[in-house]
Design a protein around this motif. Sequence first.
Motif, PDB file in Angstrom:
ATOM      1  N   TYR A 185       0.838  -1.203   0.000  1.00 63.67           N
ATOM      2  CA  TYR A 185       0.000   0.000   0.000  1.00 63.67           C
ATOM      3  C   TYR A 185       0.875   1.256   0.000  1.00 63.67           C
ATOM      4  O   TYR A 185       0.675   2.170  -0.812  1.00 63.67           O
ATOM      5  CB  TYR A 185      -0.898  -0.041   1.231  1.00 63.67           C
ATOM      6  N   TRP A 186       1.876   1.301   0.918  1.00 64.62           N
ATOM      7  CA  TRP A 186       2.740   2.484   0.980  1.00 64.62           C
ATOM      8  C   TRP A 186       3.654   2.569  -0.242  1.00 64.62           C
ATOM      9  O   TRP A 186       3.969   3.664  -0.708  1.00 64.62           O
ATOM     10  CB  TRP A 186       3.572   2.477   2.266  1.00 64.62           C
ATOM     11  N   GLU A 187       4.060   1.418  -0.758  1.00 65.96           N
ATOM     12  CA  GLU A 187       4.893   1.394  -1.967  1.00 65.96           C
ATOM     13  C   GLU A 187       4.160   2.074  -3.122  1.00 65.96           C
ATOM     14  O   GLU A 187       4.772   2.793  -3.931  1.00 65.96           O
ATOM     15  CB  GLU A 187       5.223  -0.058  -2.318  1.00 65.96           C
ATOM     16  N   LYS A 188       2.855   1.883  -3.167  1.00 65.35           N
ATOM     17  CA  LYS A 188       2.052   2.461  -4.251  1.00 65.35           C
ATOM     18  C   LYS A 188       1.627   3.898  -3.948  1.00 65.35           C
ATOM     19  O   LYS A 188       1.691   4.768  -4.825  1.00 65.35           O
ATOM     20  CB  LYS A 188       0.804   1.598  -4.470  1.00 65.35           C
TER      21      LYS A 188
ATOM     22  N   PRO B  85       5.378   6.359  -2.820  1.00 71.20           N
ATOM     23  CA  PRO B  85       6.632   5.744  -3.272  1.00 71.20           C
ATOM     24  C   PRO B  85       7.872   6.578  -2.988  1.00 71.20           C
ATOM     25  O   PRO B  85       8.953   6.024  -2.763  1.00 71.20           O
ATOM     26  CB  PRO B  85       6.413   5.571  -4.780  1.00 71.20           C
ATOM     27  N   ASP B  86       7.726   7.907  -2.990  1.00 69.17           N
ATOM     28  CA  ASP B  86       8.900   8.783  -2.850  1.00 69.17           C
ATOM     29  C   ASP B  86       9.116   9.279  -1.420  1.00 69.17           C
ATOM     30  O   ASP B  86      10.015  10.078  -1.166  1.00 69.17           O
ATOM     31  CB  ASP B  86       8.767   9.985  -3.796  1.00 69.17           C
ATOM     32  N   ARG B  87       8.297   8.830  -0.501  1.00 65.36           N
ATOM     33  CA  ARG B  87       8.465   9.213   0.902  1.00 65.36           C
ATOM     34  C   ARG B  87       9.619   8.408   1.506  1.00 65.36           C
ATOM     35  O   ARG B  87       9.706   7.186   1.335  1.00 65.36           O
ATOM     36  CB  ARG B  87       7.176   8.937   1.670  1.00 65.36           C
ATOM     37  N   VAL B  88      10.519   9.075   2.223  1.00 65.26           N
ATOM     38  CA  VAL B  88      11.667   8.384   2.828  1.00 65.26           C
ATOM     39  C   VAL B  88      11.195   7.511   3.983  1.00 65.26           C
ATOM     40  O   VAL B  88      10.467   7.957   4.868  1.00 65.26           O
ATOM     41  CB  VAL B  88      12.720   9.400   3.318  1.00 65.26           C
ATOM     42  N   TYR B  89      11.606   6.243   3.957  1.00 60.70           N
ATOM     43  CA  TYR B  89      11.264   5.308   5.025  1.00 60.70           C
ATOM     44  C   TYR B  89      12.466   5.054   5.943  1.00 60.70           C
ATOM     45  O   TYR B  89      12.372   5.165   7.152  1.00 60.70           O
ATOM     46  CB  TYR B  89      10.753   3.997   4.416  1.00 60.70           C
ATOM     47  N   PHE B  90      13.630   4.730   5.372  1.00 58.91           N
ATOM     48  CA  PHE B  90      14.812   4.406   6.189  1.00 58.91           C
ATOM     49  C   PHE B  90      15.887   5.476   6.057  1.00 58.91           C
ATOM     50  O   PHE B  90      16.124   5.996   4.959  1.00 58.91           O
ATOM     51  CB  PHE B  90      15.437   3.078   5.726  1.00 58.91           C
TER      52      PHE B  90
ATOM     53  N   THR C 164      13.613   5.415   0.030  1.00 59.44           N
ATOM     54  CA  THR C 164      12.186   5.707  -0.054  1.00 59.44           C
ATOM     55  C   THR C 164      11.430   4.393   0.057  1.00 59.44           C
ATOM     56  O   THR C 164      12.023   3.300  -0.003  1.00 59.44           O
ATOM     57  CB  THR C 164      11.838   6.374  -1.391  1.00 59.44           C
ATOM     58  N   TRP C 165      10.110   4.480   0.188  1.00 57.37           N
ATOM     59  CA  TRP C 165       9.308   3.252   0.225  1.00 57.37           C
ATOM     60  C   TRP C 165       9.509   2.440  -1.064  1.00 57.37           C
ATOM     61  O   TRP C 165       9.652   1.217  -1.021  1.00 57.37           O
ATOM     62  CB  TRP C 165       7.829   3.582   0.415  1.00 57.37           C
ATOM     63  N   LYS C 166       9.546   3.130  -2.191  1.00 55.10           N
ATOM     64  CA  LYS C 166       9.733   2.424  -3.459  1.00 55.10           C
ATOM     65  C   LYS C 166      11.082   1.714  -3.498  1.00 55.10           C
ATOM     66  O   LYS C 166      11.188   0.557  -3.935  1.00 55.10           O
ATOM     67  CB  LYS C 166       9.628   3.420  -4.622  1.00 55.10           C
TER      68      LYS C 166
ATOM     69  N   THR D 273      -0.715   7.520  16.810  1.00 55.88           N
ATOM     70  CA  THR D 273       0.468   7.789  16.011  1.00 55.88           C
ATOM     71  C   THR D 273       0.098   8.025  14.554  1.00 55.88           C
ATOM     72  O   THR D 273      -0.971   7.629  14.087  1.00 55.88           O
ATOM     73  CB  THR D 273       1.475   6.628  16.124  1.00 55.88           C
ATOM     74  N   HIS D 274       0.998   8.680  13.820  1.00 57.69           N
ATOM     75  CA  HIS D 274       0.712   9.068  12.436  1.00 57.69           C
ATOM     76  C   HIS D 274       2.004   9.111  11.623  1.00 57.69           C
ATOM     77  O   HIS D 274       3.110   8.928  12.158  1.00 57.69           O
ATOM     78  CB  HIS D 274       0.009  10.425  12.397  1.00 57.69           C
ATOM     79  N   ALA D 275       1.861   9.387  10.347  1.00 59.05           N
ATOM     80  CA  ALA D 275       2.989   9.313   9.412  1.00 59.05           C
ATOM     81  C   ALA D 275       4.067  10.345   9.674  1.00 59.05           C
ATOM     82  O   ALA D 275       5.197  10.209   9.184  1.00 59.05           O
ATOM     83  CB  ALA D 275       2.478   9.462   7.972  1.00 59.05           C
ATOM     84  N   ASP D 276       3.776  11.394  10.439  1.00 60.69           N
ATOM     85  CA  ASP D 276       4.776  12.415  10.739  1.00 60.69           C
ATOM     86  C   ASP D 276       5.570  12.102  12.000  1.00 60.69           C
ATOM     87  O   ASP D 276       6.440  12.887  12.400  1.00 60.69           O
ATOM     88  CB  ASP D 276       4.109  13.788  10.868  1.00 60.69           C
ATOM     89  N   ASP D 277       5.255  10.997  12.663  1.00 63.75           N
ATOM     90  CA  ASP D 277       6.079  10.579  13.799  1.00 63.75           C
ATOM     91  C   ASP D 277       7.413  10.046  13.291  1.00 63.75           C
ATOM     92  O   ASP D 277       7.583   9.771  12.093  1.00 63.75           O
ATOM     93  CB  ASP D 277       5.346   9.521  14.629  1.00 63.75           C
TER      94      ASP D 277
END
Length: 560
Positions: free
Chosen positions: A16-19, A22-27, A42-44, A209-213
């Motif tokens: 879901y997050w990959e789609k 995709p360009d949001r930094v995960y690690f 990024t997630w992608k 919690t949310h995506a900005d944490d």
Amino acid sequence: MEPMTDSKNLLECVYYWEKKTPDRVYFTQPMGGGDANVKTWTWKEAIGEARRMATYLKSLDLPDRSHIALCSKNCAHWIMADLAIWMAGHVSIPIYPVLTADIVRYLLEHSESKLLFVGKLDPVWDEMKKGVPTDLPMVTFPLAPPNDHEQWDDIITKYEPITDPAERSPDEMATIIYTSGSTGIPKGAMISFGAMLQGAKGITNYLKTHADDRMLSYLPLPHVIERWAVESHSIYVSFPLFFTENIDTFLQDLRRAKPTLFISVPRLWLKFQLGVFQKIPQKKLNQLLKIPILKNIIKMKILKEMGLNQVRFAATGSAPIPKEIIEWYRNIGLELLEAYGMTENSGYSHCTKPGEVRPGYVGSPYPDVEQRLSKDGEVLVKSPCNMMGYFKMPEKTKEAFTEDGFLRTGDLGKIDERGRCKITGRAKELFKTSKGKYVAPAPIENLISTHPLVEACNVSGSGYPQPYGVVMLSDEARGAFKQGEKSAIERELTEHFNFINSHLAAYERLAFMAIVKDEWLPENGFLTPTMKIKRATIEKAYGPLADRWYNEKKSVVWER
């Protein structure tokens, strides 16, 4: 972006997050050399690497649901490998990166692992790898020690991303999490995909919690707390994860992450406090915090120095924490929420609600968790994240549950009028003095640990008239001892000894505190990989000295 609420497992959240993002930094991962060499995914990018590794795993033609082990310090590749194992239709077996060769051999053989991922590891790996079967295939992460095994980067360059990953049902096993083995041979708790997902949903709803944490991943990923509250949680919510480089860069890594959610264990909360006291003496700090015009400035400066000034939820778990530590952190503006859980319920059990902290209590159960006490005072828990059972241990599994599905925690406790639970000790840790009195060591150890000169301790005394404490000094105290300040340390600890006994019932009062020379570490077997004391090891090492210590008839005695 809201989480995928109808997902059946964490893999569906990943796709879901990959789609969607995709360009949001995960690690964010230091690759050696501090800020000058930090890599992001990024997630992608992250899921793309996991998909490529999954294709490689499929190419090995292993039987479906094979067990694949992971041994590494926390890093981005650990989680990508975990996801790849699931995508390929297999089961992940985390192994702590600090174990003896014998335990490594046991875990790999007992789990029937078919392949081992190896990553960031200390020099202790030279000893650990003696426990790895010579015929076990290995894949190594970019940060692994030099080796001639298959390399992660080579594999993801060679293989295309998997397009038909395995379907994983909520009821099937996702991972086997081995207990730390503080009381014997580690047991493998089988955790389902549904349990991992439900735990992630539960903590998200509880803490809003949310995506900005943001979180910093540094407690061992093989430990259930990190696996649930960091890995699974971040996958469900999609907030970014930061990793540490090494122990020497921890503060730098923490300041880079600027976490809004932070989890630690009592021993590390104590170390953070001692770090503050090294820069500003405790008495002086207490005086400054009483000055209205200065206290807020001082609080913010301390939290900023610690890298915790943006934390909105801070938690402590894994072991009891002295109320004095909670009160100290509250005094500098950080409310520690005590949490309680076990490997056997995926860590999803109890947590203090913000604003309802009662020192010494681990809080109330999560809304979808039930608790009760047995007739003997044992805490029983029914969690949606309870394990499926112990791998290859049907009798142990049967012993672990009541007939109506409650997990027997092995902890003794009591529940207050608001449903908050207090853990009063481990049932198996109770020992009997020669006077016929049963003593619970944990509450006494909590009192001993309130002094900044004490880093860890163990209370014993089975068969003796009174209990006694064995104490490992803090880094600061060991340094002072080497500089000839033994008498000053003894005076302070004698005062502390008197304070402790003034708060104990007569049958619990310590005969003495013994100061030992060894530093207790996971590497030498005195601590578990999760920093809990190994009572059997400590009592075997120092028990033969007890008669001499008793005969000295002093409040504070020293190992010679």
